[in-house]
Design an enzyme around this catalytic site. Structure first.
Site, PDB file in Angstrom:
ATOM      1  CG  ASP A 164      35.775  46.250  44.047  1.00 14.58           C
ATOM      2  OD1 ASP A 164      34.307  46.278  43.955  1.00 14.58           O
ATOM      3  OD2 ASP A 164      36.499  45.681  44.477  1.00 14.58           O
ATOM      4  CD  GLU A 190      32.888  48.177  47.490  1.00 19.32           C
ATOM      5  OE1 GLU A 190      31.601  47.047  47.414  1.00 19.32           O
ATOM      6  OE2 GLU A 190      33.390  48.477  46.731  1.00 19.32           O
TER       7      GLU A 190
END
Length: 443
Positions: A164, A190
């Protein structure tokens, strides 16, 4: 839910043992890996897993350490893999840092400040969504995160990680993690910050700027392609197909390896495709590109049950058992099984690195490409588009497919075939449905 005092949703059931009981359902579509939520204990309302409270404790809502190992073992016994979502940028919201473990004091964190997105230093050092931002460069932080990663991969037998908020952490940390902890474990990050060029995103796969040089992470989630696919197949923009072709060309020139990027049409952070566009035929075309274009395809749960969800975070993440269930006879479940089989056949036949756009016709609403020994044609016309004919010159077809009389058959319809004649292949798409063509074997 919000009635329980959680602004962005709350736990609604489900766990590792329950997932073991649904692996037949997942494998029935042909998938060979499962990506699950972060596994660590979270602060209140952190059902999504991105608000870590204790990195070295399990989230009890999902199960025990033994349950997670059992899930990993169950997947491996089927020849499948486990990918876990992880967060290194921040911890969960807390007025008192002493409740956050193991980083229980202010000195583990950057000073709180509001992000200035024109400054990379600010992106990395300030607090995203007012969440305590870890200082990975501190010698008391980086090695602990490295050790935690090693435990995650070894104790729980994890095969891959989805990372993330990658762009909010200095590239040097990702290189350190890659070299000391990952040891070849697939890692996809990400990178989602609006207004940044493609080169910025590609720099988190392989960097050549002042911040870092060389390999950073194996891959990133291909958000640029996600937006292009949605423009073409969900929004049906007039120049969506030609824009998609340009995007693919730019990615081939910018990323060091497009074949490992994470490709997707839906995920837990975006509203679902079918909430905006209810035409399942358009959805099938977008999914065909997602699975057959270069990359590692990721399909969000509920796709196969035509989940549309809603606008809020909790409505983007509705429980499958209350919104579609586990029907294995529905149209999209069957389509996904054929689509995954088509991808696997393309990979098995070899030469999958050979990719070329063949048709990018905005006027006729047809987008086509060759990959390996397959030919894929898709439509942005939708379910009412009737018949669409598209011609590919034999010289543009994969090796061994261009001779007159060669028949190419569609794995999705499991029957429609088209023959090369007079130096070209004419393919008719019916009802806007895509085709994945392979050379017909001798009867």
């Amino acid at each position: 839910n919000t009635a329980q005092g959680c602004q962005y949703g709350n736990y609604c059931g489900g766990g590792y043992q329950a997932m073991i009981g649904k692996l037949d359902y997942i494998q029935g579509m042909g998938f060979d890996a499962v990506w699950i939520s972060p596994v660590v204990a979270n602060t209140d309302c952190g059902y999504h897993g991105y608000w870590a409270e204790d990195l070295f404790a399990m989230n009890p809502h999902f199960g025990t350490e033994e349950d997670l190992v059992a899930l990993s073992d169950a997947l491996h016994s089927r020849g499948m893999f486990l990918m876990v979502d992880v967060v290194y940028n921040h911890m969960g919201p807390a007025d008192d840092k002493s409740q956050l473990k193991p980083f229980d004091a202010d000195f583990y964190y950057h000073q709180n400040c509001q992000i200035d997105y024109s400054s990379q230093d600010s992106i990395e050092d300030c607090w995203l969504a007012n969440l305590p931002d870890l200082n990975q460069a501190d010698s008391r932080v980086g090695p602990v995160l490295q050790g935690w990663t090693d435990k995650l991969l070894t104790k729980y037998k994890v095969d891959g990680i989805r990372i993330d908020t990658v762009a909010y952490v200095h590239k040097g940390f990702w290189q350190y993690l890659t070299q000391t902890a990952l040891n070849g474990t697939y890692a996809v990050g990400e990178v989602l910050i609006g207004g940044k060029p493609l080169s910025y995103i590609a720099g988190y796969q392989n960097s050549s700027d002042n911040e870092a040089q060389g390999l950073v992470l194996d891959a990133v989630l291909n958000y640029p392609l996600f937006f292009s696919l949605r423009d073409a197949f969900m929004s049906q923009h007039g120049d969506g197909i030609s824009s998609l072709a340009r995007q693919l060309q730019q990615e081939q020139a910018t990323f060091s390896d497009v074949s490992v990027l994470g490709t997707f049409l839906d995920n837990h952070d975006q509203t679902r495709f079918l909430l905006t566009q209810s035409d399942h035929t358009l959805y099938k075309n977008g999914l065909t590109c997602t699975l057959l274009l270069p990359g590692v395809p990721i399909v969000y749960y509920g796709t196969e049950q035509a989940m549309a969800g809603g606008e809020s975070d909790d409505d983007k993440r509705q429980p499958l058992w209350l919104h579609g269930g586990y029907d294995t006879s529905g149209d999209l479940y069957t389509f996904m099984s054929h689509l995954v089989a088509g991808r696997k056949k393309m990979l098995e036949l070899g030469q999958a690195d050979e990719f070329k756009v063949l048709v990018a016709d905005d006027g006729n609403r047809v987008f086509g490409f060759r990959r390996g020994l397959s030919v894929v044609l898709t439509s942005t016309g939708g379910q009412d588009s009737g018949e669409q004919s598209s011609v590919v010159q034999a010289s543009e077809l994969p090796p061994g497919l261009g001779s007159d009389g060669t028949q190419l058959c569609d794995v999705l319809s499991q029957g429609n075939c088209f023959a090369v004649a007079n130096g070209q292949l004419e393919v008719t798409l019916s009802g806007g449905l895509p085709v994945i063509l392979f050379k017909k074997l001798s009867d």
